[in-house]
Design an enzyme around this catalytic site. Structure first.
Site: not given
Length: 268
Positions: A43, A250
């Site tokens: 990711s 993230h």
């Protein structure tokens, strides 16, 4: 009007310098344009957290703001394949992402290993449970990095090299997540934040060692993210987001463009 000998010489030298620089720039642009580039990984490479996801990528959540796409847009390689996928582990890369690689591939980028080491479970444990339980889970992850992850990295790196024997392979690491003694007044304890940062460094060190042993380039994003961690005044990482839990921890779009992209540029 006749130019003096000095003026003529100066003009000649200036023209030569301009032509040399222009020629070098054109040569560099041509070299970049001739590259065949493949972006693999998890990711952090697909761009989770930066938004603007390609609907065709489904659960892989490949973003137009991810560093591989930003690099492609800036450099216009002759071909570009983007197979990085949210949630990918080393085995997913070898099973599902290597199709575009070939002897013609010139450049490969990759982030991998965090999901194998249980990153998501570490963060969930630390957010929901006690400090002691958090630190114990971090230590379990570090033990996995010592005992099991090296072999898994060896397997995926060998598979990449076998399919793309001529490629420059750049393995990018993960940032430290927290600015210690920062602006956060709630959430994890300072001990937990320090332990999580230490685990990130531990994972990066193991990854760098395996990458070097395969002749790959390891590029640390820690310097680029310093001053932009969670609890800083200009964070490039999402903290826990209960409304969109998948984007928690993230990089934001700024983290991709300001952290990962220049780091990749420096290594590619």
């Amino acid at each position: 009007m006749r130019l003096s000998r000095f003026t003529a010489l100066s003009s000649s030298l200036l023209l030569g310098a301009v032509l040399a620089l222009t020629g070098a720039g054109a040569a560099q642009a041509a070299e970049t344009a001739a590259l065949d580039y493949v972006a693999l990984g998890d990711s952090y490479s697909s761009g989770v957290g930066s938004g603007s996801y390609d609907s065709a990528s489904g659960d892989c959540k490949r973003s137009t703001k991810a560093y591989p796409v930003l690099w492609k847009n800036a450099n216009s390689p002759s071909s570009f394949a983007f197979t990085a996928c949210s949630g990918a582990r080393t085995g997913d890369v070898t099973a599902n992402q290597l199709g575009p690689l070939s002897t013609a591939t010139d450049l490969v980028s990759l982030t991998i290993g965090g999901n194998d080491a249980g990153f998501a479970d570490v963060m969930t444990t630390c957010v929901l449970q006690s400090e002691a339980t958090c630190i114990n889970r971090v230590n379990q992850a570090k033990s996995y990095v010592d005992t099991t992850l090296p072999g898994k990295l060896d397997a995926v790196y060998t598979a990449i090299r076998n399919k793309a024997p001529n490629a420059r392979v750049v393995v990018l690491g993960y940032p430290r997540f927290y600015k210690l003694s920062g602006s956060c007044i709630a959430g994890l304890s300072e001990n937990e934040r320090s332990a999580i940062n230490g685990a990130s460094d531990y994972l990066n060190a193991a990854t760098a060692k395996r990458a070097a042993d395969h002749g790959f380039t390891f590029a640390s994003v820690v310097p680029a993210f310093t001053g932009h961690e969670i609890c800083s005044s200009s964070a490039w990482l999402h903290s826990v987001n209960w409304l969109n839990i998948g984007e928690s921890y993230h990089p934001t779009a700024a983290g991709q463009s300001g952290g990962y992209l220049p780091t990749f540029n420096g290594a590619a």
